[in-house]
Design an enzyme around this catalytic site. Sequence first.
Site, mmCIF file in Angstrom:
data_model
loop_
_atom_site.group_PDB
_atom_site.id
_atom_site.type_symbol
_atom_site.label_atom_id
_atom_site.label_comp_id
_atom_site.label_asym_id
_atom_site.label_seq_id
_atom_site.Cartn_x
_atom_site.Cartn_y
_atom_site.Cartn_z
ATOM 1 N N GLU A 78 0.818 -1.203 0.000
ATOM 2 C CA GLU A 78 0.000 0.000 0.000
ATOM 3 C C GLU A 78 0.858 1.262 0.000
ATOM 4 O OE1 GLU A 78 -2.993 -0.187 -0.658
ATOM 5 O OE2 GLU A 78 -3.434 -2.287 -0.193
ATOM 6 N N CYS A 141 -7.902 -2.280 8.043
ATOM 7 C CA CYS A 141 -6.528 -2.260 7.522
ATOM 8 C C CYS A 141 -6.064 -0.829 7.281
ATOM 9 C CB CYS A 141 -6.442 -3.065 6.226
ATOM 10 S SG CYS A 141 -6.631 -4.851 6.457
ATOM 11 N N HIS A 165 -1.236 -5.906 1.847
ATOM 12 C CA HIS A 165 -2.423 -6.759 1.780
ATOM 13 C C HIS A 165 -2.066 -8.075 1.102
ATOM 14 C CE1 HIS A 165 -5.511 -3.440 2.513
ATOM 15 N NE2 HIS A 165 -5.923 -4.454 3.254
#
Length: 210
Positions: A78, A141, A165
């Site tokens: 991310e 998350c 992830h």
Amino acid sequence: MRLLITGFEAFGKDVINPSQLLLERMPKTIQNAQIDTLLLPVAGAQALMLIEKQVLAVSYDVVLCLGQAGGRDALSVERVAINLDDYPIADNAGSQSIDEMIMADGEPAYFSDLPIKAMVHRCREAGVPAIVSNTAGTYVCNHVMYGCAYLKRKHHLHYRSGFVHVPYLPSQSDHLPSMELGVMEQGICAMLTAIVSNRKKGKETEGALC
């Protein structure tokens, strides 16, 4: 160097979470860097309380959080977390935040300060599919990724932080993309190697058209 790796318990309709299983398989060290692990509840406030307690007790150089993203077909590093909770389902504490700021005194967004492109490239070199992702969602998350960056600034700490992830395991779905746990482990260890070696990647795009 000392790293903290976090993962989540199962949530929603799932009875397992690959990020939790990955914690159990993490090595104690990687390239002489010490690795600690921390299992988090799928509940934003409680998860951040545990992380805050840990990072105040131990001096970390890196905090890397792992979480499940069902439907993705690659390890997703991310890039950014936004200051927004908009939960599509209740978390494991029964809370469902909708259109709420995570931190009233926080920035609109925080970017990962890990070498995200180097992590992706090292993972691919190991034969594991990986991408840079530009959305961590709006569930727990994202809450945790944002919170780690916020806590660093709040307490004037010096760790680097980010989020990866991971896909479903094959046993979790017979119609959505999935990845074997051993392959995920190989990819995460490759990413940790990139972090520990502080490997940089030149101006190569990992952008998206949409």
